[in-house]
Write a protein that holds these residues in place. Structure first.
Motif, PDB file in Angstrom:
ATOM      1  N   UNK A 141      70.375  33.255  54.472  1.00  0.00           N
ATOM      2  CA  UNK A 141      70.026  34.279  55.451  1.00  0.00           C
ATOM      3  C   UNK A 141      68.668  34.040  56.085  1.00  0.00           C
ATOM      4  N   UNK A 142      67.993  35.147  56.415  1.00  0.00           N
ATOM      5  CA  UNK A 142      66.721  35.046  57.138  1.00  0.00           C
ATOM      6  C   UNK A 142      65.521  35.337  56.244  1.00  0.00           C
ATOM      7  N   UNK A 143      65.748  35.471  54.923  1.00  0.00           N
ATOM      8  CA  UNK A 143      64.638  35.712  54.000  1.00  0.00           C
ATOM      9  C   UNK A 143      64.168  37.149  53.950  1.00  0.00           C
ATOM     10  N   UNK A 144      64.904  38.063  54.614  1.00  0.00           N
ATOM     11  CA  UNK A 144      64.548  39.480  54.630  1.00  0.00           C
ATOM     12  C   UNK A 144      63.078  39.686  55.014  1.00  0.00           C
ATOM     13  N   UNK A 145      62.701  39.298  56.231  1.00  0.00           N
ATOM     14  CA  UNK A 145      61.289  39.426  56.630  1.00  0.00           C
ATOM     15  C   UNK A 145      60.839  40.881  56.638  1.00  0.00           C
ATOM     16  N   UNK A 146      59.637  41.104  56.085  1.00  0.00           N
ATOM     17  CA  UNK A 146      59.058  42.453  56.053  1.00  0.00           C
ATOM     18  C   UNK A 146      57.651  42.421  56.641  1.00  0.00           C
ATOM     19  N   UNK A 147      57.229  43.587  57.086  1.00  0.00           N
ATOM     20  CA  UNK A 147      55.903  43.695  57.695  1.00  0.00           C
ATOM     21  C   UNK A 147      54.807  43.403  56.670  1.00  0.00           C
ATOM     22  N   UNK A 148      55.051  43.828  55.422  1.00  0.00           N
ATOM     23  CA  UNK A 148      54.033  43.702  54.374  1.00  0.00           C
ATOM     24  C   UNK A 148      54.699  43.324  53.055  1.00  0.00           C
ATOM     25  N   UNK A 149      54.225  42.259  52.424  1.00  0.00           N
ATOM     26  CA  UNK A 149      54.710  41.882  51.095  1.00  0.00           C
ATOM     27  C   UNK A 149      53.512  41.475  50.246  1.00  0.00           C
ATOM     28  N   UNK A 150      53.711  41.542  48.925  1.00  0.00           N
ATOM     29  CA  UNK A 150      52.603  41.246  48.011  1.00  0.00           C
ATOM     30  C   UNK A 150      53.124  40.531  46.774  1.00  0.00           C
ATOM     31  N   UNK A 151      52.360  39.559  46.305  1.00  0.00           N
ATOM     32  CA  UNK A 151      52.672  38.896  45.043  1.00  0.00           C
ATOM     33  C   UNK A 151      51.402  38.846  44.199  1.00  0.00           C
ATOM     34  N   UNK A 152      51.591  38.734  42.884  1.00  0.00           N
ATOM     35  CA  UNK A 152      50.429  38.638  41.992  1.00  0.00           C
ATOM     36  C   UNK A 152      50.790  37.827  40.764  1.00  0.00           C
ATOM     37  N   UNK A 153      49.787  37.244  40.145  1.00  0.00           N
ATOM     38  CA  UNK A 153      49.975  36.495  38.911  1.00  0.00           C
ATOM     39  C   UNK A 153      48.654  36.438  38.158  1.00  0.00           C
ATOM     40  N   UNK A 154      48.763  36.272  36.843  1.00  0.00           N
ATOM     41  CA  UNK A 154      47.574  36.152  36.001  1.00  0.00           C
ATOM     42  C   UNK A 154      47.084  34.716  36.050  1.00  0.00           C
ATOM     43  N   UNK A 155      45.787  34.537  36.198  1.00  0.00           N
ATOM     44  CA  UNK A 155      45.186  33.208  36.203  1.00  0.00           C
ATOM     45  C   UNK A 155      45.514  32.496  34.892  1.00  0.00           C
ATOM     46  N   UNK A 156      46.117  31.325  34.990  1.00  0.00           N
ATOM     47  CA  UNK A 156      46.559  30.601  33.797  1.00  0.00           C
ATOM     48  C   UNK A 156      45.402  30.260  32.867  1.00  0.00           C
ATOM     49  N   UNK A 157      44.220  30.055  33.420  1.00  0.00           N
ATOM     50  CA  UNK A 157      43.073  29.669  32.596  1.00  0.00           C
ATOM     51  C   UNK A 157      42.200  30.824  32.160  1.00  0.00           C
ATOM     52  N   UNK A 158      42.510  32.059  32.656  1.00  0.00           N
ATOM     53  CA  UNK A 158      41.663  33.205  32.346  1.00  0.00           C
ATOM     54  C   UNK A 158      42.507  34.477  32.486  1.00  0.00           C
ATOM     55  N   UNK A 159      42.985  35.007  31.371  1.00  0.00           N
ATOM     56  CA  UNK A 159      43.916  36.141  31.430  1.00  0.00           C
ATOM     57  C   UNK A 159      43.271  37.439  31.911  1.00  0.00           C
ATOM     58  N   UNK A 160      41.955  37.448  32.039  1.00  0.00           N
ATOM     59  CA  UNK A 160      41.288  38.641  32.570  1.00  0.00           C
ATOM     60  C   UNK A 160      41.203  38.628  34.097  1.00  0.00           C
ATOM     61  N   UNK A 161      41.685  37.583  34.727  1.00  0.00           N
ATOM     62  CA  UNK A 161      41.627  37.506  36.193  1.00  0.00           C
ATOM     63  C   UNK A 161      43.042  37.489  36.766  1.00  0.00           C
ATOM     64  N   UNK A 162      43.282  38.399  37.711  1.00  0.00           N
ATOM     65  CA  UNK A 162      44.577  38.483  38.396  1.00  0.00           C
ATOM     66  C   UNK A 162      44.385  38.066  39.844  1.00  0.00           C
ATOM     67  N   UNK A 172      56.721  39.814  62.901  1.00  0.00           N
ATOM     68  CA  UNK A 172      56.217  39.492  64.243  1.00  0.00           C
ATOM     69  C   UNK A 172      56.184  40.722  65.153  1.00  0.00           C
ATOM     70  N   UNK A 173      55.470  41.757  64.682  1.00  0.00           N
ATOM     71  CA  UNK A 173      55.318  42.990  65.452  1.00  0.00           C
ATOM     72  C   UNK A 173      53.961  43.041  66.144  1.00  0.00           C
ATOM     73  N   UNK A 174      53.855  43.937  67.119  1.00  0.00           N
ATOM     74  CA  UNK A 174      52.573  44.239  67.767  1.00  0.00           C
ATOM     75  C   UNK A 174      52.017  45.518  67.154  1.00  0.00           C
ATOM     76  N   UNK A 175      50.793  45.460  66.629  1.00  0.00           N
ATOM     77  CA  UNK A 175      50.185  46.609  65.954  1.00  0.00           C
ATOM     78  C   UNK A 175      48.772  46.810  66.513  1.00  0.00           C
TER      79      UNK A 175
END
Length: 279
Positions: A141-162, A172-175
């Motif tokens: 498909x088209x990847x379900x494009x959204x206006x806003x998306x977010x990802x997160x992960x814990x730093x592999x070398x430091x678990x206190x840093x995200x 592709x909107x005008x805002x």
């Protein structure tokens, strides 16, 4: 050594697979084996290969006798050549009439087969091909494009840093007068000083995955305001056109060691004239 007597597809629970598979969905490939009269010796092997349109998602696993739990064979997965090598133990020399079953998980290799439709599951066992059924694929498909998306992960070398990334305007909107706000929903944490980066580029959905290209660091072109308590910020993006797409990256520092599986929520909001969306 061909010991596989039957092979068929099913859903992940072993029942009928009677729906279309989406991009990342897995399913089972089930196999029965029978060693009777095959004179199988320890060290003999059977190679099971899936077609190019599939990929194996299981890790290597032992095949055990259901009654004694002894290991009949070890199945080694080689994801690169899409095969499983089943190597028999000395159990088979002591129990020549052994039979049983095993299964593994697979999914559509959407980079090789991005299109919608039926996919025949033809499994090669050593040099012989056996038909295990067919599966239906929705296509990438088209990847379900959204206006806003977010990802997160814990730093592999430091678990206190995200580490976080927010993708803005895949649609592709005008805002007009766009701002991005981010609020940490947990305490004992703050943004890492100078970690906020605003990257401008181009999003495209290619071979089943989102790609961000033509990157330019525009951090110094936008006003960033961090709250006094260090737990929220606002970025002034100005007037965003359909040609303006951004990826905002930043790090958050915890003041403690997070528990395994602990959920650390934050809320991002994109605002503009006549527009407000949260994730």
């Amino acid at each position: 050594m061909d010991t596989i007597s039957n092979i068929k597809v099913s859903n992940n629970e072993g029942g009928d697979l009677n729906w279309d598979l989406q991009q990342w969905a897995t399913f089972r490939i089930n196999a029965d084996f029978d060693l009777s009269g095959k004179n199988v010796k320890a060290g003999d092997s059977t190679v099971v290969t899936v077609p190019d349109a599939l990929m194996i998602t299981s890790s290597s696993f032992p095949i055990r006798d259901l009654n004694t739990n002894e290991v009949i064979a070890n199945a080694k997965v080689n994801p690169d050549n899409k095969s499983i090598t089943i190597t028999y133990t000395d159990y088979v020399e002591k129990h020549s009439d052994t039979s049983g079953s095993f299964f593994f998980y697979a999914r559509i290799d959407f980079k090789k087969h991005p299109q919608k439709g039926e996919v025949p599951v033809e499994i090669t066992i050593n040099n012989e091909t056996k038909f295990a059924g067919k599966v239906s694929f929705t296509g990438v498909g088209d990847g379900n494009p959204r206006l806003l998306t977010k990802t997160s992960w814990v730093n592999a070398g430091d678990q206190r840093e995200i580490q976080y990334t927010i993708s803005v305007n895949r649609t592709k909107q005008n805002i007009k007068n766009a701002t991005l706000e981010d609020h940490l929903q947990f305490t004992n944490a703050s943004y890492v000083k100078d970690s906020i980066k605003i990257i401008k580029g181009k999003f495209s959905f290619d071979a089943g995955e989102w790609v961000f290209s033509d990157r330019v660091d525009v951090t110094d072109q936008h006003k960033i305001t961090i709250s006094e308590d260090g737990r929220s910020f606002v970025i002034d993006l100005g007037d965003v056109t359909e040609n303006d797409q951004y990826r905002i990256a930043y790090n958050v520092r915890l003041n403690y060691d997070p528990a395994d599986g602990e959920v650390l929520r934050n809320e991002a909001t994109l605002k503009g004239i006549g527009i407000e969306t949260k994730i």
